[in-house]
Motif scaffolding. Structure first.
Motif, PDB file in Angstrom:
ATOM      1  N   ASP A 145       0.871  -1.180   0.000  1.00 52.39           N
ATOM      2  CA  ASP A 145       0.000   0.000   0.000  1.00 52.39           C
ATOM      3  C   ASP A 145       0.903   1.223   0.000  1.00 52.39           C
ATOM      4  O   ASP A 145       1.831   1.316   0.809  1.00 52.39           O
ATOM      5  N   TYR A 146       0.621   2.147  -0.894  1.00 50.59           N
ATOM      6  CA  TYR A 146       1.442   3.349  -1.036  1.00 50.59           C
ATOM      7  C   TYR A 146       0.672   4.544  -0.490  1.00 50.59           C
ATOM      8  O   TYR A 146      -0.492   4.748  -0.829  1.00 50.59           O
ATOM      9  N   TYR A 147       1.364   5.320   0.327  1.00 50.59           N
ATOM     10  CA  TYR A 147       0.757   6.455   1.001  1.00 50.59           C
ATOM     11  C   TYR A 147       1.481   7.744   0.634  1.00 50.59           C
ATOM     12  O   TYR A 147       2.710   7.808   0.634  1.00 50.59           O
ATOM     13  N   CYS A 148       0.688   8.748   0.394  1.00 52.18           N
ATOM     14  CA  CYS A 148       1.183  10.099   0.209  1.00 52.18           C
ATOM     15  C   CYS A 148       1.204  10.779   1.576  1.00 52.18           C
ATOM     16  O   CYS A 148       0.310  10.537   2.405  1.00 52.18           O
ATOM     17  N   ALA A 149       2.197  11.618   1.824  1.00 55.47           N
ATOM     18  CA  ALA A 149       2.287  12.309   3.104  1.00 55.47           C
ATOM     19  C   ALA A 149       2.832  13.711   2.900  1.00 55.47           C
ATOM     20  O   ALA A 149       3.537  13.986   1.933  1.00 55.47           O
ATOM     21  N   ALA A 150       2.493  14.584   3.847  1.00 51.86           N
ATOM     22  CA  ALA A 150       2.940  15.974   3.788  1.00 51.86           C
ATOM     23  C   ALA A 150       3.657  16.354   5.067  1.00 51.86           C
ATOM     24  O   ALA A 150       3.282  15.901   6.165  1.00 51.86           O
ATOM     25  N   ALA A 151       4.670  17.175   4.900  1.00 54.79           N
ATOM     26  CA  ALA A 151       5.405  17.727   6.034  1.00 54.79           C
ATOM     27  C   ALA A 151       5.444  19.240   5.891  1.00 54.79           C
ATOM     28  O   ALA A 151       5.588  19.745   4.780  1.00 54.79           O
ATOM     29  N   ASP A 152       5.320  19.944   6.985  1.00 53.65           N
ATOM     30  CA  ASP A 152       5.447  21.396   6.918  1.00 53.65           C
ATOM     31  C   ASP A 152       6.769  21.771   6.254  1.00 53.65           C
ATOM     32  O   ASP A 152       7.780  21.100   6.445  1.00 53.65           O
ATOM     33  N   ALA A 153       6.755  22.848   5.490  1.00 55.19           N
ATOM     34  CA  ALA A 153       7.895  23.199   4.652  1.00 55.19           C
ATOM     35  C   ALA A 153       9.176  23.456   5.438  1.00 55.19           C
ATOM     36  O   ALA A 153      10.276  23.297   4.910  1.00 55.19           O
ATOM     37  N   TYR A 154       9.054  23.844   6.719  1.00 55.22           N
ATOM     38  CA  TYR A 154      10.249  24.113   7.511  1.00 55.22           C
ATOM     39  C   TYR A 154      10.890  22.840   8.063  1.00 55.22           C
ATOM     40  O   TYR A 154      11.970  22.885   8.638  1.00 55.22           O
ATOM     41  N   MET A 155      10.204  21.719   7.883  1.00 58.08           N
ATOM     42  CA  MET A 155      10.730  20.440   8.349  1.00 58.08           C
ATOM     43  C   MET A 155      11.671  19.851   7.298  1.00 58.08           C
ATOM     44  O   MET A 155      11.632  20.216   6.122  1.00 58.08           O
ATOM     45  N   ASP A 156      12.486  18.914   7.720  1.00 57.88           N
ATOM     46  CA  ASP A 156      13.443  18.259   6.834  1.00 57.88           C
ATOM     47  C   ASP A 156      12.728  17.188   6.011  1.00 57.88           C
ATOM     48  O   ASP A 156      12.305  16.165   6.553  1.00 57.88           O
ATOM     49  N   TYR A 157      12.585  17.412   4.718  1.00 57.49           N
ATOM     50  CA  TYR A 157      11.814  16.510   3.872  1.00 57.49           C
ATOM     51  C   TYR A 157      12.492  15.145   3.703  1.00 57.49           C
ATOM     52  O   TYR A 157      11.893  14.219   3.182  1.00 57.49           O
ATOM     53  N   THR A 158      13.748  15.024   4.135  1.00 61.59           N
ATOM     54  CA  THR A 158      14.438  13.741   4.025  1.00 61.59           C
ATOM     55  C   THR A 158      14.220  12.856   5.254  1.00 61.59           C
ATOM     56  O   THR A 158      14.710  11.727   5.304  1.00 61.59           O
ATOM     57  N   LYS A 159      13.518  13.349   6.233  1.00 62.56           N
ATOM     58  CA  LYS A 159      13.330  12.613   7.479  1.00 62.56           C
ATOM     59  C   LYS A 159      11.890  12.126   7.594  1.00 62.56           C
ATOM     60  O   LYS A 159      10.959  12.924   7.617  1.00 62.56           O
ATOM     61  N   ALA A 160      11.706  10.834   7.721  1.00 66.24           N
ATOM     62  CA  ALA A 160      10.369  10.262   7.799  1.00 66.24           C
ATOM     63  C   ALA A 160       9.526  10.842   8.936  1.00 66.24           C
ATOM     64  O   ALA A 160       8.334  11.085   8.745  1.00 66.24           O
ATOM     65  N   PRO A 161      10.090  11.096  10.115  1.00 65.67           N
ATOM     66  CA  PRO A 161       9.256  11.636  11.207  1.00 65.67           C
ATOM     67  C   PRO A 161       8.709  13.034  10.934  1.00 65.67           C
ATOM     68  O   PRO A 161       7.837  13.496  11.658  1.00 65.67           O
ATOM     69  N   ALA A 162       9.217  13.719   9.919  1.00 71.60           N
ATOM     70  CA  ALA A 162       8.716  15.068   9.610  1.00 71.60           C
ATOM     71  C   ALA A 162       7.306  15.040   9.046  1.00 71.60           C
ATOM     72  O   ALA A 162       6.597  16.041   9.075  1.00 71.60           O
ATOM     73  N   TYR A 163       6.884  13.906   8.539  1.00 74.50           N
ATOM     74  CA  TYR A 163       5.607  13.813   7.841  1.00 74.50           C
ATOM     75  C   TYR A 163       4.477  13.508   8.818  1.00 74.50           C
ATOM     76  O   TYR A 163       4.493  12.484   9.504  1.00 74.50           O
ATOM     77  N   HIS A 164       3.506  14.417   8.858  1.00 74.80           N
ATOM     78  CA  HIS A 164       2.435  14.301   9.842  1.00 74.80           C
ATOM     79  C   HIS A 164       1.041  14.182   9.229  1.00 74.80           C
ATOM     80  O   HIS A 164       0.089  13.905   9.944  1.00 74.80           O
ATOM     81  N   TYR A 165       0.936  14.419   7.938  1.00 70.39           N
ATOM     82  CA  TYR A 165      -0.375  14.388   7.294  1.00 70.39           C
ATOM     83  C   TYR A 165      -0.365  13.267   6.259  1.00 70.39           C
ATOM     84  O   TYR A 165       0.554  13.177   5.452  1.00 70.39           O
ATOM     85  N   TRP A 166      -1.408  12.451   6.295  1.00 70.54           N
ATOM     86  CA  TRP A 166      -1.399  11.225   5.512  1.00 70.54           C
ATOM     87  C   TRP A 166      -2.666  11.066   4.689  1.00 70.54           C
ATOM     88  O   TRP A 166      -3.764  11.435   5.115  1.00 70.54           O
ATOM     89  N   GLY A 167      -2.485  10.443   3.521  1.00 66.75           N
ATOM     90  CA  GLY A 167      -3.630  10.011   2.745  1.00 66.75           C
ATOM     91  C   GLY A 167      -4.063   8.625   3.184  1.00 66.75           C
ATOM     92  O   GLY A 167      -3.479   8.034   4.100  1.00 66.75           O
TER      93      GLY A 167
END
Length: 124
Positions: A93-115
């Motif tokens: 299962d593939y999930y899209c996720a969003a992280a606030d722009a000030y967060m490090d996009y290379t770090k998985a824990p930065a992503y807090h919003y999920w499809g």
């Protein structure tokens, strides 16, 4: 809060390609870094790809490097995952996720919003 809806999953033979899409709504899309994750049955969620808020930088932490490409279209509020040379082990299962722009996009824990996810099955 941003809302995310994935599409484009399905059944494909090994060696084939799929393109996943994730449509965002609710907030300004360019305020977010975006990522794709996947989870196979019985396995932990895996960070597949990340892209910065303006699309200028991308990151592929694992086994998909060279086969998958993440991109985004801020005018369409959409992020994509082009998957080529698919293997049976890409089944998940593939999930899209969003992280606030000030967060490090290379770090998985930065992503807090999920499809809700879209299923990809690769047959051998």
């Amino acid at each position: 809060q941003v809302r995310l809806v994935e599409s484009g999953g399905g059944l494909v033979q090994a060696g084939g390609s799929l393109r996943l899409s994730c449509a965002a709504s609710g907030r300004t899309f360019s305020n977010y870094n975006m990522g794709w994750f996947r989870q196979a049955p019985g396995k932990e969620r895996e960070f597949v790809a990340g892209i910065s808020w303006n699309g200028g930088r991308t990151y592929y932490p694992g086994s998909v490097k060279g086969r998958f490409t993440i991109s985004r279209d801020n005018a369409r509020n959409t992020v994509y995952l082009q998957m080529n040379s698919l293997k049976p082990e890409d089944t998940a299962d593939y999930y899209c996720a969003a992280a606030d722009a000030y967060m490090d996009y290379t770090k998985a824990p930065a992503y807090h919003y999920w499809g809700q996810g879209t299923q990809v099955t690769v047959s051998s």
